[in-house]
Design an enzyme around this catalytic site. Structure first.
Site, short mmCIF file in Angstrom:
data_model
loop_
_atom_site.label_atom_id
_atom_site.label_comp_id
_atom_site.label_asym_id
_atom_site.label_seq_id
_atom_site.Cartn_x
_atom_site.Cartn_y
_atom_site.Cartn_z
N GLU A 1 38.67 37.57 21.51
CA GLU A 1 40.24 37.14 21.90
C GLU A 1 39.90 36.18 22.91
O GLU A 1 39.50 36.18 24.08
CB GLU A 1 41.00 38.22 22.51
N GLU B 1 51.39 40.45 30.18
CA GLU B 1 49.75 40.85 30.63
C GLU B 1 50.01 41.09 32.17
O GLU B 1 50.80 41.38 32.88
CB GLU B 1 49.19 39.50 30.70
#
Length: 151
Positions: free
Chosen positions: A51, A62
């Site tokens: 990723e 996040e």
């Protein structure tokens, strides 16, 4: 439509009853110049897929580490076009599927069809967009599908 590289890797692992390993790296962290060698090192280390994070100024989904790496990458001048360029450089010599992870607004600003076309051209296998609710994602799903990108 033939199965994507990402789907092929994941299905092969599943059929063998093995786990898949994906590694995340923010493009441009710690520096722009470090990203490609780090991607290559992750591939040599045996990741099944990688990723590559597209830094965003407000990565709400996040944790602190990715928030920090995004802040540094943006300060280093990373753009969506730069992420696609890095992806293309990596994918040109790699067999490991590369998935771009980022937020919807920069893709919308770039143009969803243009982004998906350019991502496919760069060799990207798929996209992860954490702030796009599935029920609102039909436009991106369509553009991704037309460009053989897993979403």
């Amino acid at each position: 439509m033939k199965p994507s590289r990402l789907r092929t890797v994941l299905e092969r692992k599943r059929a063998a009853e093995k786990k898949s390993m994906g590694i995340f790296l923010t493009c441009g962290y710690p520096t722009i110049e470090d990203t490609l060698p780090l991607l290559e090192g992750i591939e040599r280390g045996g990741a099944d897929f990688i990723e590559l994070g597209m830094p965003f100024s407000d990565p709400l989904a996040e944790g602190v580490s990715i928030q920090h790496s995004s802040e540094v990458a943006l300060a280093n001048g990373v753009t969506i076009a730069g992420v696609l360029s890095t992806a293309e450089a990596f994918c040109a010599s790699s067999k490991t599927p590369l998935v771009l992870m980022g937020y919807y607004n920069p893709l919308l600003q770039y143009g969803l069809s243009n982004f998906c076309r350019d991502a496919r051209s760069a060799g990207v296998a798929g996209l992860i967009i954490p702030d796009l609710p599935p029920e609102e994602g039909q436009t991106l799903r369509s553009a991704a599908s037309q460009n053989e990108l897993d979403l």
